[in-house]
Write a protein that holds these residues in place. Structure first.
Motif, PDB file in Angstrom:
ATOM      1  N   UNK A  85      -8.318   3.853 -66.058  1.00 41.77           N
ATOM      2  CA  UNK A  85      -7.844   2.684 -65.305  1.00 41.77           C
ATOM      3  C   UNK A  85      -6.332   2.520 -65.460  1.00 41.77           C
ATOM      4  N   UNK A  86      -5.825   2.749 -66.673  1.00 40.78           N
ATOM      5  CA  UNK A  86      -4.377   2.654 -66.878  1.00 40.78           C
ATOM      6  C   UNK A  86      -3.632   3.690 -66.046  1.00 40.78           C
ATOM      7  N   UNK A  87      -4.142   4.920 -66.043  1.00 38.56           N
ATOM      8  CA  UNK A  87      -3.483   5.978 -65.270  1.00 38.56           C
ATOM      9  C   UNK A  87      -3.496   5.656 -63.778  1.00 38.56           C
ATOM     10  N   UNK A  88      -4.586   5.037 -63.310  1.00 38.15           N
ATOM     11  CA  UNK A  88      -4.646   4.645 -61.898  1.00 38.15           C
ATOM     12  C   UNK A  88      -3.598   3.570 -61.601  1.00 38.15           C
ATOM     13  N   UNK A  89      -3.440   2.624 -62.527  1.00 41.71           N
ATOM     14  CA  UNK A  89      -2.450   1.561 -62.329  1.00 41.71           C
ATOM     15  C   UNK A  89      -1.022   2.094 -62.436  1.00 41.71           C
ATOM     16  N   UNK A  90      -0.822   3.104 -63.278  1.00 43.05           N
ATOM     17  CA  UNK A  90       0.504   3.742 -63.356  1.00 43.05           C
ATOM     18  C   UNK A  90       0.811   4.441 -62.032  1.00 43.05           C
ATOM     19  N   UNK A 125      14.254   7.568 -61.628  1.00 38.63           N
ATOM     20  CA  UNK A 125      13.518   6.396 -62.101  1.00 38.63           C
ATOM     21  C   UNK A 125      12.447   6.826 -63.101  1.00 38.63           C
ATOM     22  N   UNK A 126      12.358   6.043 -64.192  1.00 37.34           N
ATOM     23  CA  UNK A 126      11.384   6.340 -65.247  1.00 37.34           C
ATOM     24  C   UNK A 126      10.624   5.063 -65.573  1.00 37.34           C
ATOM     25  N   UNK A 127       9.321   5.085 -65.393  1.00 31.51           N
ATOM     26  CA  UNK A 127       8.488   3.963 -65.827  1.00 31.51           C
ATOM     27  C   UNK A 127       8.257   4.145 -67.319  1.00 31.51           C
ATOM     28  N   UNK A 128       8.786   3.213 -68.105  1.00 29.52           N
ATOM     29  CA  UNK A 128       8.694   3.341 -69.566  1.00 29.52           C
ATOM     30  C   UNK A 128       7.550   2.485 -70.107  1.00 29.52           C
ATOM     31  N   UNK A 129       7.152   2.802 -71.333  1.00 24.75           N
ATOM     32  CA  UNK A 129       6.111   2.049 -72.036  1.00 24.75           C
ATOM     33  C   UNK A 129       4.822   1.966 -71.209  1.00 24.75           C
ATOM     34  N   UNK A 174       3.966   3.804 -59.581  1.00 24.91           N
ATOM     35  CA  UNK A 174       4.829   4.864 -59.061  1.00 24.91           C
ATOM     36  C   UNK A 174       4.964   4.728 -57.542  1.00 24.91           C
ATOM     37  N   UNK A 175       3.838   4.500 -56.867  1.00 23.49           N
ATOM     38  CA  UNK A 175       3.867   4.331 -55.404  1.00 23.49           C
ATOM     39  C   UNK A 175       4.705   3.118 -55.017  1.00 23.49           C
ATOM     40  N   UNK A 176       4.582   2.033 -55.786  1.00 20.11           N
ATOM     41  CA  UNK A 176       5.363   0.823 -55.505  1.00 20.11           C
ATOM     42  C   UNK A 176       6.861   1.104 -55.608  1.00 20.11           C
ATOM     43  N   UNK A 177       7.268   1.820 -56.666  1.00 16.21           N
ATOM     44  CA  UNK A 177       8.691   2.127 -56.831  1.00 16.21           C
ATOM     45  C   UNK A 177       9.198   3.020 -55.709  1.00 16.21           C
ATOM     46  N   UNK A 178       8.353   3.948 -55.260  1.00 14.10           N
ATOM     47  CA  UNK A 178       8.758   4.796 -54.131  1.00 14.10           C
ATOM     48  C   UNK A 178       8.963   3.959 -52.869  1.00 14.10           C
ATOM     49  N   UNK A 179       8.108   2.938 -52.677  1.00 20.08           N
ATOM     50  CA  UNK A 179       8.249   2.059 -51.508  1.00 20.08           C
ATOM     51  C   UNK A 179       9.510   1.210 -51.606  1.00 20.08           C
ATOM     52  N   UNK A 180       9.757   0.633 -52.785  1.00 21.32           N
ATOM     53  CA  UNK A 180      10.892  -0.283 -52.957  1.00 21.32           C
ATOM     54  C   UNK A 180      12.230   0.439 -52.922  1.00 21.32           C
ATOM     55  N   UNK A 181      12.312   1.566 -53.613  1.00 18.86           N
ATOM     56  CA  UNK A 181      13.608   2.209 -53.821  1.00 18.86           C
ATOM     57  C   UNK A 181      13.843   3.437 -52.934  1.00 18.86           C
ATOM     58  N   UNK A 182      12.760   4.031 -52.444  1.00 18.58           N
ATOM     59  CA  UNK A 182      12.876   5.268 -51.658  1.00 18.58           C
ATOM     60  C   UNK A 182      13.813   6.262 -52.356  1.00 18.58           C
ATOM     61  N   UNK A 183      13.470   6.601 -53.610  1.00 16.52           N
ATOM     62  CA  UNK A 183      14.353   7.461 -54.408  1.00 16.52           C
ATOM     63  C   UNK A 183      14.375   8.897 -53.899  1.00 16.52           C
ATOM     64  N   UNK A 184      15.430   9.607 -54.262  1.00 15.13           N
ATOM     65  CA  UNK A 184      15.561  11.020 -53.899  1.00 15.13           C
ATOM     66  C   UNK A 184      14.585  11.860 -54.711  1.00 15.13           C
ATOM     67  N   UNK A 185      14.435  11.515 -55.997  1.00 14.42           N
ATOM     68  CA  UNK A 185      13.605  12.303 -56.913  1.00 14.42           C
ATOM     69  C   UNK A 185      12.292  11.577 -57.212  1.00 14.42           C
ATOM     70  N   UNK A 186      11.209  12.312 -57.471  1.00 14.06           N
ATOM     71  CA  UNK A 186       9.935  11.674 -57.808  1.00 14.06           C
ATOM     72  C   UNK A 186      10.052  10.816 -59.070  1.00 14.06           C
ATOM     73  N   UNK A 187       9.387   9.675 -59.055  1.00 11.87           N
ATOM     74  CA  UNK A 187       9.399   8.756 -60.194  1.00 11.87           C
ATOM     75  C   UNK A 187       8.582   9.345 -61.346  1.00 11.87           C
TER      76      UNK A 187
END
Length: 287
Positions: free
Chosen positions: A170-175, A150-154, A179-192
């Motif tokens: 503030x932007x980096x904190x929101x990013x 998974x890649x958060x783009x833009x 990332x934490x949200x995607x880990x919760x939703x998708x439980x990916x094998x690899x770090x986002x």
């Protein structure tokens, strides 16, 4: 020329094996060094698929047109760097057309076995992820989760936007929260991963992570396709190690043949460490 020198060094390290075994090993090594990886890239229209590919890879990639969102067949692009090829497969993003998501599910099930990795782009400001989550768990499933990065783009579009400058604290904190949200939703094998092509932010980390996610036989050919600035020491050492281990696996597979005479099996096992060491040493000759 270097390719031939590398092959000769590996051939020399096989001294002691019967000719048929040595030739079998060299044949599989030649296949390895000519492996053509295939990477899928998916995301909704406007996720920045083509700009990310152009930023990461040295070969020219044809721009992805808006028509891609309406096509039912994945678009394929072949990259060429020197005499090496890599295929990029532009997969349609889900959730844009509910009527087509079932068709896309069939398309993905057909494509996934052929791909070494899928880069799944999610725009930093995209909050409508329910369809993505359903598709990931139902279609990708357990069988292919290891193939998805998974890649958060833009990332520069994350609030509060900084008017074109570097990412704010503030932007980096929101990013990080995204990332934490995607880990919760998708439980990916690899770090986002999170990137901004416009700011050239996060790309080196993403390249290093991508190489770690690939199957061993694909890492070296993909490294040769990366922009020079992303062929970092970490990336090159990962590929070098993977190449050595893959060559070792070739020896293991031949040693496991049921009809191999015990003395030949013993010789194969005796030279394995040396052959793997030589493969790592001559990696630069091939890639």
């Amino acid at each position: 020329m270097k390719n031939k020198e590398g092959q000769q060094s590996l051939q020399d390290s096989l001294t002691g094996l019967p000719e048929w075994a040595s030739e079998r090993v060299m044949q599989q090594i030649r296949q390895l060094t000519n492996y053509e990886p295939a990477i899928g890239i998916m995301g909704k229209t406007g996720a920045g698929k083509s700009s990310l590919c152009n930023a990461l890879f040295a070969g020219e990639v044809s721009p992805v047109s808006d028509v891609a969102a309406c096509t039912r067949e994945p678009l394929r692009f072949r990259l060429l760097v020197g005499d090496r090829h890599m295929t990029l497969v532009d997969l349609p993003g889900v959730g844009e057309s509910g009527a087509r998501d079932n068709e896309y599910a069939a398309l993905y099930r057909e494509q996934l076995p052929r791909l070494d990795l899928v880069l799944w782009l999610i725009k930093a400001d995209d909050r409508a992820l329910a369809v993505d989550e359903h598709f990931y768990h139902q279609v990708i499933g357990e069988a292919y989760r290891h193939k998805v990065l998974f890649v958060i783009s833009q990332s520069d579009k994350v609030e509060p936007t900084s008017g074109g400058g570097p990412l704010s604290k503030e932007q980096k904190q929101n990013i990080s929260r995204k990332i934490c949200l995607l880990h919760e939703l998708f439980q990916p094998v690899h770090p986002v991963c999170a990137v901004s092509v416009r700011l050239q932010w996060g790309l080196r980390v993403m390249a290093e992570r991508m190489i770690k996610c690939l199957p061993r036989e694909a890492t070296s050919p993909v490294v040769s396709q990366l922009q020079p600035s992303f062929r970092t020491t970490v990336v090159r050492e990962q590929a070098r190690s993977d190449f050595g281990e893959t060559v070792g696996a070739v020896l293991d597979s031949i040693s496991a043949f049921p009809l191999i005479p015990a003395p030949v099996r013993a010789v194969i096992q005796a030279v394995r460490t040396t052959v793997v060491s030589v493969a790592r040493a001559v990696w630069d000759f091939f890639f």
